[in-house]
Design an enzyme around this catalytic site. Structure first.
Site, PDB file in Angstrom:
ATOM      1  N   GLY A  61       1.984 128.917 131.673  1.00  0.00           N
ATOM      2  CA  GLY A  61       3.276 130.178 131.335  1.00  0.00           C
ATOM      3  C   GLY A  61       3.328 130.959 131.325  1.00  0.00           C
ATOM      4  N   CYS A  62       4.715 131.972 131.342  1.00  0.00           N
ATOM      5  CA  CYS A  62       4.606 133.143 131.035  1.00  0.00           C
ATOM      6  C   CYS A  62       3.787 134.640 130.695  1.00  0.00           C
ATOM      7  CB  CYS A  62       5.780 133.545 131.942  1.00  0.00           C
ATOM      8  SG  CYS A  62       7.073 132.888 130.759  1.00  0.00           S
ATOM      9  N   PHE A  63       4.537 134.059 129.576  1.00  0.00           N
ATOM     10  CA  PHE A  63       3.682 135.419 128.720  1.00  0.00           C
ATOM     11  C   PHE A  63       1.712 134.755 128.393  1.00  0.00           C
ATOM     12  CE2 PHE A  63       7.549 134.330 126.100  1.00  0.00           C
ATOM     13  CZ  PHE A  63       7.934 135.980 125.942  1.00  0.00           C
TER      14      PHE A  63
END
Lengths: 344, 344, 344, 344
Positions: free
Chosen positions: A153-155
C-alpha cells in the site's frame, strides 16, 4: 534477453493509468493486453493521455479470470480492488504466470489479519504462503524467487522503509511508535464520492481512518517481522489538497541516546547503496515534490533530544514508489532483470 | 457604551490585514490609526482589499513607539515582528493604553525561555509579569483584568486548547505527548522567500522546524501550567499547500483506559458552553475548511484502544482563531465587552 | 421596520449554502424555513458549516410547491435546478409571495430563447413578463417594483455589468464582441461528476461549452437591450482550478478612438457612485481574490490602440455578486429595504 | 553516431532545471557543463531534484562568455535572461558552436521590434539573420541548417502553431484576431516577487501585460509571415493558479463559412502526421493536464456559426513544448538527429 509479454488487469483507476505510463517506457515488459470492464472496446488513448501513439491504439478488453486469460501474457499486473484481485491471481498462478497484485489481497500473510481489516474471509488463503511483500529494499532475495508479488500500500512503503531497520537494530521501543502520514488525493482512488470533489478538497485537510486504517495490518506485520516481536502502532493518516504525494512522520522513543550523526550513519549504512533511496543530509527534510513522478523515496532522521525520541521523515509519490513504479521494480526482480529497468 | 479608539501597528502582513477585516465589522472598536513603514502615505485600500470604502480611505502613517503615539488611541494591536513589538508595548503601557501584541514578545513569562527560542535577550522583561496569554477559553478571568495581552501563536492555540484539560485531569502521561501539525502557507507570513513561491509550494509538502520550533516555548509553558509539572513534548510542524488553515493531531498515552464516549463527555463538559469551540461528534473529525474565516476551533477526541493512546484532533483558521480573531476576542474581554463582539 | 419571514428552497448545493451564510448576517431577513429533499429531517449544521448556532439547529424539511408552502414565509429564495424552480415560483406567486429564483427559469423574457438554450418548453411562460433580471446596477427601479426576481447567472453578471454601458453609448461595434471567461469550480455546482474530482481539476484547465453556452441567452438579451439592436457575441468559458471566482475579459472594436482616460471617465460616470462596483485605476486589473466572499465586482477598461479595440476586465465571486449575494441585493430592493443590507 | 558534448548556461530557473531533466534522458546529448553564478561550486543535486545520481554530481561552474567556454562543448543551451544571452551567443558562434537560446534575444528578426518590446538596443544585431525561430512544425527545414536557434516564448508556441496555417490559407481575416491565454505560474519564472508567493496566487487569477505583452513581437512576426501581410492582434494573457500549463483560445472572423468537419480536415491535413501535435476530435477540447511534462501540443478548432468566427484552442506545457522540450526538439534537428530523440 527476450521481452516479457505483459498484461494490466484493470486500468481505469489512477494506479492502473500510472502503471501504463511506466510500462510505456519499460524496455523489457511489452504490454500486449489491458483489461477494463468500463472502457472495453475503446482504445487506451481515449481515457489515458500521454501514452506513445502505438500503445494508445491498444484496445481495452473485458476479461474474466480464467485459463484463456493466462495464455495471453506471462506477467500480469492486477490493478483491481481488493477481493476482486484474488480470483485473477488464482487463475493466473494456476496457469503458471507471474502475478503482481497492487490490491491488498496478498499483503498480509495471516488470513485472520486480512479478515480483521477487510471485513470478509480471505478469498484465496492457499496462495498466501507464496506471496512476497513487494518492497525490494527489504525482501529483495525473496522477490527474486517468487511468482506472486503483493505490491505494498502507499502508506506502508513510506513508513516501513525508514522504520523497520531501527526496530531490527533494537534502537527504539516497539510500543512507543506514533506515525502521522499526509496523503495526496490520488491515494483515495478515482471514485465518484462527494468528499473527493475539487470543491470539497481545495483549501481543506483533515485526519481520517482512525484509529484503525486498513493499512495498519501490513504495516504492523512488517514492523513485527523486523522487531522479532509483535508491534502495535498508532497511525493517523491525513488528506491534503495535492494530487500526488505522501509524507510520513514517525516518532518513537530511543532505547539509548543517539546523535543526529549516528542516525545518519545508520541510514547510510542501510540504504547508502540503494538506487531508489535518497538519504538526505541535514538540514534537508523530505519534500513531496522532490520525488513526484519517480520511484524514489527520500528519508531523513533526527533526534529529538529533549524527549529522547527518534524522528523519521519520508516522502514518496503515492502513485510511484508507493504504488505503480515499486510494483515494476519488484516485477523486474521476479523476472530476473535489473530492478532499475524502466524506472530512471 | 462608548466605542474604543483603536490602532493597528504594522498592517502589511497577513495578520495585520486580517485584523483590519475583523475590525471593519466590529461594532465597538473604531479604527482610527494604522501604521506601516512600507506603505506610509498610501490609503489602506491600495494594498488591503475588501475593506468598507470609508475605512479604505484611511492613510497608513509611519509611527515610532513614543508618547505621541499613545495619545492617538486607547486600544493598540501590535502586528509587527517579535523584537519590534516590545518597544511599542513599553511606550503604550507607559501611556496607560491597552495593548494586544500578536508577536511572540510576551507569550512566555520566563525571559530565559524567550532567549532560548528567540536567540536574543528579552527586550522588555519588566512587562512580562503583567502580560496574559490570550486564549480566552483558558485565561478568561485574567484577560478581563489585564491591559497587556500576548496573543498566542497559530500552532499553540490549536494544540493547547484541546490538550491542556486532559493534562489538568491527569488523564494522560505528560512525557508521552507527540504532536503533529499541518499549517497553511499564510502561517509563514508574507515574506519574500523562495520557499514561499507558488511554484515551490504547489503540489508540495514537508516537515520543518524540528525538533525545536519556536512555538514550543509557549506550548510547553501552557501545558506545564495545566499539568502542574514540567511538560516536554515532541512537536512536528508541516507545511501544506493551502492558504489558510491549521490542523493539529496529538497522541498521548492514557493513564487509565477510556472510551470514546467518556472522552466526548470530558470535552463537552469542558467546552460545551463555549461559543467558539465546536466539539464534534463521531464520526466527524475537524476539517480546515469548516473553520476558515472564523474564530471557531473544531475539536474531537478518539481512543486508540490498541495502543492505549488518546488521539486529539483540532482545526483552526491560522489567521482567525489562531491569530487575528482570537486577538479581538481577548481584546473584547480586556475592554469589558462581550467577547463575541465583532466575531460572528 | 419588521423583519421579513424568509425561506430557502433547496439548500444542498453551493449556491444554497452560500445564501444561508449571507442570510445568517442579514439584519432584516429572518430565516424560518429551509428545504432539501436529500437532507430532510437533519439540522442545517450537519451539512452546512459555520452558521450561527441557532440557525444551525433549524431542520431541513422536504416541501412541495403548494399553497401551504406559500404560507410559511413572505420571501422565498429558489436554489433548485432550472425546470424545478418554475413550479415553485407559480405556487408562491399565486400565494402573493416575493420570489427570488437563482435558477435560469425566468432570466430570458422570450420563451423561445429559453427553449433554444434549455431544450424544453418553458415551464411557466405566463410568469415571464413579471420577472425582472436581477442586476440592481442596471434594473434598480424595476426591481423595486417586482415580486419575481430572476437572479442572473454567474458569467452574465461579470460580462453585462461592464459591457452594456458601452453598447448603450454606441462606443463599440455590436458585431465585434469576443468574451473569454474563467470560472472557479463551484460554478459547476456540487455534483458527482468525474470531471469535478480534485484529481481531475488540480493542475488542469480547459475551455468548454463552446460555441453556445447556456448563459448566452441571457447575456445577449441584456446586451441587445442596451444596444437597442440584436447583439450576437462569441463567448468562451474556461474552467480553472480555484474554488470560487470568475474573471471575464471582453474585446470589442471601438466605433471611434478612445484613450484610457476617456474610458476611465465613462466607467466612473456610470459606476463611481455604485456601492458594490469597484472601478479600478491603472495599472490595476481585476483579481479574483480581491472580491472573494463579497458582493463586489471589480472592473477596468483599457484601449488596445494597435487594434482599435476596447478591452474590458471584470472579477466577481461566482457565488457572491455572481450568485447568492446579488440575489440578496435584489431582494433588498424588492422588499423596500436599503440594497446594502446584510452585504457589508 | 557520436554523442554531442552539451552545456547548459544558467540553470537555476524553471527553464534551466526543466532542460536538465530532459537532457537526463537524452540518448545523444551528453551533458558536460552546467553554469550558474548563484550556485557555482555546488553539485547539481543540491538544487535540482530527481536527476540521475551521476548527473546530480556534476558541479555548477561560473563562466563568462568567451572562447574558453566555447571549447567545452559543441551544443549550448542558453537559459539566462534576455540581454544576458546575446553575449554568450556571440562568443559561442564565433567559436563555431551550435547555440539554442531560450531567451528572447534572437526571436524577432527586426532589431527595431526587439527595441520596441524590450526597451533597449538589440545586443547583437549582426547575428539576427542567421537565427531560426524554433518551432519545428513550421521551420523544420531551416532548423536543420542553422547553428543558432531562437527557442520561442511559451505563449507564442501555443498561439502560432494552430493559427498560422489558417492565415496562410486565407481562411480568416487578419485584422479580426483576438487571443486569450492562460498561463501557469512557472511561466513567470523563479523570481522573488510578492505577486508570485503562494499566498497571493492561490485561489486567485487575473489578466496582465495588456495591451502589449512582450511576446506580441514574435507572435505578430510569425503570423505576418504566414499571412503574407502585416498582422496585428489583440492578446490578453492571464495568470492562473497552476504550476505548469498554458492554454490559448483564439477567435477570428472567417473569410467564408466553414463547418467543424472542414476545420478538422484542415488541421488533420496540416498536422496529422506530426508526432508532437495532437489534433483532438470533437467533443474533446485541449486540457492542460493532458500535455503536462511532455513535448506535445493539443489543438482543436470549432466554428462559432452564430458569429461566423473560427475558434482555436490549444494546450502546451509552458515548460515543455512551450519551452525546454521544444528547444531540444529543435536542437535535435540542428544536430542532424531524429527530432523525437529524448522526448518520448
Amino acid at each position: 534477453m527476450q521481452s516479457v509479454r505483459t498484461a494490466v488487469i484493470g486500468a481505469t483507476g489512477y494506479s492502473g493509468q500510472e502503471l501504463l505510463h511506466y510500462l510505456a517506457r519499460h524496455p523489457a515488459f511489452r504490454l500486449g493486453l489491458v483489461t477494463s470492464r468500463q472502457n472495453a472496446g475503446e482504445p487506451l488513448s481515449k481515457s489515458v493521455h500521454g501514452l506513445p501513439r502505438e500503445m494508445g491504439q491498444l484496445v481495452f478488453v473485458d476479461a474474466v479470470p480464467d485459463f484463456a486469460l493466462a495464455e495471453q501474457a506471462d506477467l500480469f499486473f492486477l490493478a483491481v480492488p481488493h477481493g476482486t484481485a484474488a480470483p485473477y491471481a488464482v487463475a493466473l498462478r494456476e496457469g503458471g504466470k507471474t502475478v503482481v497484485d497492487l490490491s491488498a489481497d496478498f499483503r498480509t500473510t495471516d488470513p485472520a489479519v486480512y479478515k480483521e481489516f477487510y471485513d470478509h474471509d480471505h478469498p484465496a488463503p492457499a496462495l498466501l504462503k507464496e506471496a512476497v511483500y513487494g518492497i525490494p529494499e527489504i525482501h529483495r532475495e525473496r522477490l527474486k524467487k517468487t511468482q506472486l508479488i503483493a505490491a505494498p500500500g502507499c502508506f506502508p512503503t513510506s513508513i516501513i522503509l525508514p522504520l523497520a531497520l531501527f526496530l531490527r537494530a533494537g534502537l527504539i521501543k516497539p510500543g512507543s511508535i506514533v506515525i502521522n502520514s499526509l496523503s495526496g488525493v490520488s491515494g483515495a482512488g478515482r471514485k465518484l464520492e462527494m468528499r473527493l470533489l475539487f470543491g470539497e478538497v481545495a483549501e481543506n485537510m483533515y485526519a481520517y481512518g482512525v484509529p484503525k486504517h486498513r493499512h495498519l495490518g501490513e504495516i504492523e506485520q512488517e514492523l513485527s517481522l523486523a522487531a522479532g516481536e509483535k508491534v502495535t502502532v498508532t497511525f493517523v493518516p491525513h488528506l491534503v489538497p495535492i494530487y500526488r504525494g505522501m509524507l510520513s512522520t514517525t516518532a518513537a522513543t530511543l532505547t539509548r541516546p543517539q546523535t543526529d550523526a549516528e542516525l545518519q550513519a545508520i541510514l547510510q549504512e542501510a540504504y547508502g547503496r540503494e538506487h531508489f533511496v535518497e538519504v538526505l543530509e541535514a538540514p534537508e527534510l523530505p519534500q513531496a515534490r522532490q520525488v513526484a513522478n519517480s520511484n524514489r523515496i527520500q528519508i531523513a532522521a533526527r533526534v529529538d533530544a529533549r524527549t529522547n525520541r527518534l524522528l523519521l521523515f519520508s516522502s514518496v509519490d503515492n502513485l510511484g514508489k508507493g504504488d505503480a513504479s515499486q510494483a515494476i521494480q519488484a516485477a523486474n526482480l521476479a523476472c530476473g532483470r535489473d530492478e532499475k529497468l524502466g524506472l530512471d
